[in-house]
Design a protein around this motif. Sequence first.
Motif, PDB file in Angstrom:
ATOM      1  N   LEU A  44       1.107  -0.989  -0.138  1.00 28.13           N
ATOM      2  CA  LEU A  44      -0.018  -0.110  -0.393  1.00 28.13           C
ATOM      3  C   LEU A  44       0.560   1.310  -0.046  1.00 28.13           C
ATOM      4  N   GLY A  45       1.421   1.094   0.955  1.00 29.10           N
ATOM      5  CA  GLY A  45       2.743   2.305   0.604  1.00 29.10           C
ATOM      6  C   GLY A  45       3.624   2.890  -0.581  1.00 29.10           C
ATOM      7  N   ARG A  46       3.790   1.815  -1.689  1.00 31.99           N
ATOM      8  CA  ARG A  46       4.086   1.966  -2.811  1.00 31.99           C
ATOM      9  C   ARG A  46       3.185   2.756  -3.259  1.00 31.99           C
ATOM     10  N   ASP A  47       1.776   2.326  -3.617  1.00 31.75           N
ATOM     11  CA  ASP A  47       0.351   3.510  -3.979  1.00 31.75           C
ATOM     12  C   ASP A  47       0.404   4.525  -3.639  1.00 31.75           C
ATOM     13  N   GLY A  48       1.622   4.731  -2.254  1.00 31.98           N
ATOM     14  CA  GLY A  48       1.211   6.093  -2.097  1.00 31.98           C
ATOM     15  C   GLY A  48      -0.075   6.467  -0.336  1.00 31.98           C
ATOM     16  N   TRP A  49       0.209   5.120  -0.176  1.00 32.66           N
ATOM     17  CA  TRP A  49      -0.602   5.288   1.137  1.00 32.66           C
ATOM     18  C   TRP A  49       0.119   5.255   2.296  1.00 32.66           C
ATOM     19  N   GLU A  50      -0.284   5.753   3.433  1.00 33.40           N
ATOM     20  CA  GLU A  50       0.548   6.280   4.528  1.00 33.40           C
ATOM     21  C   GLU A  50       0.081   6.022   6.109  1.00 33.40           C
ATOM     22  N   VAL A  51       0.259   4.858   6.778  1.00 28.74           N
ATOM     23  CA  VAL A  51      -0.635   4.560   8.319  1.00 28.74           C
ATOM     24  C   VAL A  51      -1.070   6.341   8.618  1.00 28.74           C
ATOM     25  N   ALA A  52      -2.372   6.850   9.016  1.00 31.00           N
ATOM     26  CA  ALA A  52      -2.541   7.588   9.739  1.00 31.00           C
ATOM     27  C   ALA A  52      -3.121   8.023  10.995  1.00 31.00           C
ATOM     28  N   THR A  53      -3.972   6.815  11.206  1.00 31.87           N
ATOM     29  CA  THR A  53      -4.278   6.445  13.204  1.00 31.87           C
ATOM     30  C   THR A  53      -3.742   4.717  12.993  1.00 31.87           C
ATOM     31  N   CYS A  54      -4.055   4.388  14.495  1.00 28.43           N
ATOM     32  CA  CYS A  54      -4.263   2.846  14.706  1.00 28.43           C
ATOM     33  C   CYS A  54      -5.016   3.193  15.828  1.00 28.43           C
ATOM     34  N   ALA A  55      -6.105   1.637  16.035  1.00 29.74           N
ATOM     35  CA  ALA A  55      -6.832   1.589  17.305  1.00 29.74           C
ATOM     36  C   ALA A  55      -5.980   0.395  17.537  1.00 29.74           C
ATOM     37  N   THR A  56      -6.562  -0.296  18.783  1.00 24.76           N
ATOM     38  CA  THR A  56      -6.461  -1.609  19.272  1.00 24.76           C
ATOM     39  C   THR A  56      -7.450  -2.272  20.190  1.00 24.76           C
ATOM     40  N   SER A  57      -7.822  -3.285  20.423  1.00 27.23           N
ATOM     41  CA  SER A  57      -8.516  -3.957  21.334  1.00 27.23           C
ATOM     42  C   SER A  57      -8.547  -5.344  21.005  1.00 27.23           C
ATOM     43  N   ALA A  58      -7.818  -6.104  22.482  1.00 26.37           N
ATOM     44  CA  ALA A  58      -8.621  -7.514  22.173  1.00 26.37           C
ATOM     45  C   ALA A  58      -7.464  -7.802  21.085  1.00 26.37           C
ATOM     46  N   ASN A  59      -7.567  -8.779  20.228  1.00 23.81           N
ATOM     47  CA  ASN A  59      -7.221  -9.354  18.936  1.00 23.81           C
ATOM     48  C   ASN A  59      -7.070  -8.549  17.874  1.00 23.81           C
ATOM     49  N   TRP A  60      -7.130  -7.439  17.768  1.00 22.54           N
ATOM     50  CA  TRP A  60      -8.072  -6.561  17.066  1.00 22.54           C
ATOM     51  C   TRP A  60      -7.184  -5.625  16.221  1.00 22.54           C
ATOM     52  N   LEU A  61      -6.585  -5.044  15.611  1.00 16.40           N
ATOM     53  CA  LEU A  61      -5.782  -3.586  15.092  1.00 16.40           C
ATOM     54  C   LEU A  61      -6.488  -3.039  13.555  1.00 16.40           C
ATOM     55  N   PHE A  62      -6.799  -1.797  13.819  1.00 16.63           N
ATOM     56  CA  PHE A  62      -7.351  -1.489  12.916  1.00 16.63           C
ATOM     57  C   PHE A  62      -6.295   0.428  12.828  1.00 16.63           C
ATOM     58  N   TRP A  63      -5.886   0.065  11.198  1.00 13.72           N
ATOM     59  CA  TRP A  63      -5.005   1.206  10.524  1.00 13.72           C
ATOM     60  C   TRP A  63      -6.637   1.941   9.933  1.00 13.72           C
ATOM     61  N   THR A  64      -6.224   2.965  10.140  1.00 13.12           N
ATOM     62  CA  THR A  64      -6.494   4.188   8.878  1.00 13.12           C
ATOM     63  C   THR A  64      -5.761   4.569   8.224  1.00 13.12           C
ATOM     64  N   LEU A  65      -5.580   4.334   6.368  1.00 14.32           N
ATOM     65  CA  LEU A  65      -4.555   4.908   5.882  1.00 14.32           C
ATOM     66  C   LEU A  65      -4.910   6.027   5.007  1.00 14.32           C
ATOM     67  N   LYS A  66      -4.049   7.623   4.707  1.00 18.47           N
ATOM     68  CA  LYS A  66      -4.065   8.245   3.574  1.00 18.47           C
ATOM     69  C   LYS A  66      -3.304   8.478   2.621  1.00 18.47           C
ATOM     70  N   ARG A  67      -4.158   9.663   1.716  1.00 20.37           N
ATOM     71  CA  ARG A  67      -2.732   9.510   0.596  1.00 20.37           C
ATOM     72  C   ARG A  67      -3.524  10.757  -0.290  1.00 20.37           C
TER      73      ARG A  67
END
Length: 71
Positions: A44-67
């Motif tokens: 995704l980074g090769r396509d210009g995406w970068e991580v904007a935020t990350c949330a986590t709980s228990a067994n779950w991680l959730f990233w928001t990306l932007k470009r």
Amino acid sequence: MNRFEYATVEWLWDQGALRADLPGGETKSARGEYSAVVQLLTELGRDGWEVATCATSANWLFWTLKRAALR
């Protein structure tokens, strides 16, 4: 004015389920552990995406990306 696109990546690490949801309804899925996360974020980074935020709980991680929006 800068315009951005946003995407999300979700990882259920105990199930090895990894999914990216991109603009326009495109999705990318992968199975695996840490190396699969690194591979997907790198792709995704090769396509210009970068991580904007990350949330986590228990067994779950959730990233928001932007470009910068493609014109």
